[in-house]
Motif scaffolding. Sequence first.
Motif, mmCIF file in Angstrom:
data_model
loop_
_atom_site.group_PDB
_atom_site.id
_atom_site.type_symbol
_atom_site.label_atom_id
_atom_site.label_comp_id
_atom_site.label_asym_id
_atom_site.label_seq_id
_atom_site.Cartn_x
_atom_site.Cartn_y
_atom_site.Cartn_z
ATOM 1 N N UNK A 163 29.280 37.876 56.711
ATOM 2 C CA UNK A 163 29.272 39.304 56.387
ATOM 3 C C UNK A 163 27.974 39.692 55.704
ATOM 4 N N UNK A 164 27.482 38.857 54.810
ATOM 5 C CA UNK A 164 26.247 39.189 54.096
ATOM 6 C C UNK A 164 25.048 39.262 55.031
ATOM 7 N N UNK A 184 45.722 45.066 47.967
ATOM 8 C CA UNK A 184 46.492 43.847 47.693
ATOM 9 C C UNK A 184 46.686 43.037 48.980
ATOM 10 N N UNK A 185 45.662 43.063 49.803
ATOM 11 C CA UNK A 185 45.762 42.442 51.125
ATOM 12 C C UNK A 185 44.791 41.304 51.334
ATOM 13 N N UNK A 186 44.430 41.113 52.581
ATOM 14 C CA UNK A 186 43.723 39.910 53.013
ATOM 15 C C UNK A 186 42.325 39.763 52.437
ATOM 16 N N UNK A 187 41.684 40.874 52.046
ATOM 17 C CA UNK A 187 40.305 40.806 51.549
ATOM 18 C C UNK A 187 40.227 40.818 50.031
ATOM 19 N N UNK A 188 41.334 40.499 49.360
ATOM 20 C CA UNK A 188 41.370 40.663 47.908
ATOM 21 C C UNK A 188 40.378 39.757 47.181
ATOM 22 N N UNK A 193 33.776 39.631 46.099
ATOM 23 C CA UNK A 193 32.760 38.589 45.966
ATOM 24 C C UNK A 193 31.502 38.929 46.755
ATOM 25 N N UNK A 194 31.657 39.452 47.972
ATOM 26 C CA UNK A 194 30.489 39.820 48.783
ATOM 27 C C UNK A 194 29.691 40.922 48.097
ATOM 28 N N UNK A 195 30.368 41.938 47.601
ATOM 29 C CA UNK A 195 29.669 43.038 46.942
ATOM 30 C C UNK A 195 28.937 42.557 45.691
ATOM 31 N N UNK A 196 29.581 41.709 44.908
ATOM 32 C CA UNK A 196 28.944 41.182 43.700
ATOM 33 C C UNK A 196 27.720 40.338 44.046
ATOM 34 N N UNK A 197 27.834 39.514 45.092
ATOM 35 C CA UNK A 197 26.716 38.652 45.487
ATOM 36 C C UNK A 197 25.531 39.459 45.997
ATOM 37 N N UNK A 198 25.789 40.676 46.509
ATOM 38 C CA UNK A 198 24.702 41.537 46.971
ATOM 39 C C UNK A 198 24.132 42.406 45.848
ATOM 40 N N UNK A 199 24.673 42.261 44.641
ATOM 41 C CA UNK A 199 24.069 42.910 43.487
ATOM 42 C C UNK A 199 24.817 44.080 42.900
ATOM 43 N N UNK A 202 30.899 45.735 40.428
ATOM 44 C CA UNK A 202 32.132 45.872 41.200
ATOM 45 C C UNK A 202 33.317 46.225 40.307
ATOM 46 N N UNK A 203 34.043 47.272 40.700
ATOM 47 C CA UNK A 203 35.315 47.615 40.069
ATOM 48 C C UNK A 203 36.413 47.336 41.086
ATOM 49 N N UNK A 204 37.103 46.203 40.970
ATOM 50 C CA UNK A 204 38.116 45.840 41.966
ATOM 51 C C UNK A 204 39.451 46.541 41.722
ATOM 52 N N UNK A 205 40.063 46.981 42.806
ATOM 53 C CA UNK A 205 41.386 47.611 42.786
ATOM 54 C C UNK A 205 42.218 46.951 43.887
ATOM 55 N N UNK A 206 43.497 46.786 43.646
ATOM 56 C CA UNK A 206 44.355 46.204 44.679
ATOM 57 C C UNK A 206 43.993 44.774 44.999
ATOM 58 N N UNK A 207 43.770 43.956 43.957
ATOM 59 C CA UNK A 207 43.360 42.563 44.156
ATOM 60 C C UNK A 207 44.345 41.600 43.494
#
Length: 447
Positions: A163-164, A184-188, A193-199, A202-207
């Motif tokens: 993805x990156x 609260x699904x498959x990409x939780x 993690x991808x967004x954080x690694x790209x800088x 991140x405010x996660x919701x439904x994780x």
Amino acid sequence: MSRKLFGTDGVRGQANTYPMTAEMALRLGAAAGRFFRRDGSSAHRVVIGKDTRLSGYMIENALTAGLTSTGMNVLLLGPVPTPAVGFLTRSMRADLGVMISASHNPHSDNGIKFFGPDGFKLSDEAEAEIESIVQGDILPAQPQNIGRAKRIDDGRGRYQEFVKTTFPQGLRLDGLKVVIDCANGAAYKAAPEVLWELGAEVIPVGVSPNGTNINDRCGSTHTQTAAEAVVAHGAHVGISLDGDADRVMILDQNGRVADGDQIMALLAARWAEEGRLRGKTLVATVMSNLGLEKFLTGRGLRLERTAVGDRYVVEAMRRGGFNLGGEQSGHIVMTDYATTGDGLVAGLQFLSEMARTERPASELVKSFETVPQLLKNVRYGADKQPLSDVGVQARIAEAEARLKGRGRVLIRKSGTEPLIRVMAECEDEGLLRSEVEAMVAAIEAVV
């Protein structure tokens, strides 16, 4: 060949109720295994992913039993997005990919989607053949040829690294505060993690999936949760995925939502400027707004419409050699990157526009003015065929005549639920509402 098990997106239904029972999952696994092992060799493998539904454990085990009984070697990925299954089916040289998910539906539902060795969803013809095998006697493998099952611990990591690579080199998300709602699904795990690694901040919701809270007041079908988080945290943008992360909605810094049509318009215009939009064509379904069509036409681009379902969008894209398509519901298909809709990749494409242009999300989420559109659903019993009723047909014809030249009417059965979807578009909102309500009333009188 008639199809009773398969709908527009695999087999779907309420868990522990036909056809989503352990027994049927076992037979489907065995039938798919027999379909892909027709040459009798023993080198066949299948990858299986799932979302976070409680019933996923039951269906995963039943599918594994069916597949191994016909000699397929099973690689279990655990919870991963649907597009990860398409990607890993190709990457791991598998003959078959299976995703256990009911997408945006509540936790009480589940489904089974099949992918071919090229990572694309199986054709109607292949599904019909598997269904015919289900209905007959399924030949098991000899004892020495029974398949093996193995857990793949790094499947999600492999997908995240891929993805990156879809995010432009040289760009980063530094300074961007992003709300990511994973339903609260498959990409939780994968999406934050991808967004954080790209800088990004991140405010996660439904994780915090617990087996029963997938799509529950969160995700792309309930964007209010992400919108509230965007405003509360002063975020620059929100990304809202569905339960299996193959669709996305984007929210600007004010919590305003951009659906799939607006995202496709943004990408189509940008790709056309760069000479990347193949055939100067965007592929979308009959549900996409007339405003999108006018937007594209005004730029010398073309909209090709298909039946509802991302699989039909992909089929049209492959036939025409096009590389961008999707649905108003948020499936965005970019065949330069993926074989199916990928909500996370689409979200990254939007973020790359923010980073590249340094423009706020509010300037990017609305490429065109939508033509007023009204959609209502009418639930019906299995013993009813309301669209065959003469009175219903007459009322639909009357609405089409009244809206001719000013809008359009679209009436269809849902491919995943017992619903009649009544949709119309018209600049005159009063006329639009009255015609939709009249058609709904005619259908309700029958059901």
